[in-house]
Design a protein around this motif. Structure first.
Motif, PDB file in Angstrom:
ATOM      1  N   THR A  28     -12.946  -0.926  11.312  1.00 53.82           N
ATOM      2  CA  THR A  28     -13.302  -0.335  10.068  1.00 53.82           C
ATOM      3  C   THR A  28     -13.598  -1.382   8.944  1.00 53.82           C
ATOM      4  N   MET A  30     -11.286  -2.850   7.326  1.00 59.94           N
ATOM      5  CA  MET A  30     -10.267  -2.671   6.509  1.00 59.94           C
ATOM      6  C   MET A  30      -9.144  -3.808   6.527  1.00 59.94           C
ATOM      7  N   ILE A  49     -12.741  11.793   9.259  1.00 65.40           N
ATOM      8  CA  ILE A  49     -12.861  10.962   7.994  1.00 65.40           C
ATOM      9  C   ILE A  49     -11.398  10.445   7.615  1.00 65.40           C
ATOM     10  N   ARG A  51      -9.762   8.369   4.465  1.00 67.11           N
ATOM     11  CA  ARG A  51      -9.809   8.113   2.913  1.00 67.11           C
ATOM     12  C   ARG A  51      -9.072   6.743   2.457  1.00 67.11           C
ATOM     13  N   THR A  55      -9.058   0.280  -2.957  1.00 66.94           N
ATOM     14  CA  THR A  55      -9.856  -0.662  -2.187  1.00 66.94           C
ATOM     15  C   THR A  55      -9.874  -2.049  -2.955  1.00 66.94           C
ATOM     16  N   LEU A  61     -12.637   5.221  -1.035  1.00 68.42           N
ATOM     17  CA  LEU A  61     -13.560   5.014   0.079  1.00 68.42           C
ATOM     18  C   LEU A  61     -13.430   5.947   1.103  1.00 68.42           C
ATOM     19  N   GLU A  62     -14.387   6.742   1.489  1.00 66.28           N
ATOM     20  CA  GLU A  62     -14.383   7.460   2.729  1.00 66.28           C
ATOM     21  C   GLU A  62     -14.894   6.883   3.928  1.00 66.28           C
ATOM     22  N   LEU A  63     -14.343   6.712   5.114  1.00 63.51           N
ATOM     23  CA  LEU A  63     -14.858   5.942   6.160  1.00 63.51           C
ATOM     24  C   LEU A  63     -14.803   7.133   7.381  1.00 63.51           C
TER      25      LEU A  63
END
Length: 83
Positions: A28, A30, A49, A51, A55, A61-63
């Protein structure tokens, strides 16, 4: 490239939770703090998804969950906040 990272993470023999944290970060992008602060309320396995509320930019942010990340999350032990 990611399959090599994954193979390396698995070859080192990390404990499963540590390996999973590494894999989520690798797939991701992240940061460590974002990964370890994840909560099940922010993960939707059905819609695939994830969330991130806090960040670096301060914007949520939605990944999308790739199949690899979904597999990591689906094998997480039940009863630890997982709903």
């Amino acid at each position: 490239m990611l399959p090599r990272w994954r193979a390396g993470a698995e070859a080192v023999g990390l404990p499963t939770p540590h390996r999973d944290i590494f894999l989520i970060g690798a797939y991701t992008g992240m940061r460590l703090g974002e990964v370890v602060s994840l909560r099940w309320e922010r993960i939707d396995l059905d819609r695939r998804i994830l969330r991130v509320e806090e960040t670096k930019t301060g914007e949520p942010l939605e990944l999308p969950l790739t199949r690899q990340i979904a597999a990591v999350l689906e094998r997480a032990p039940p009863g630890r906040g997982r709903g």
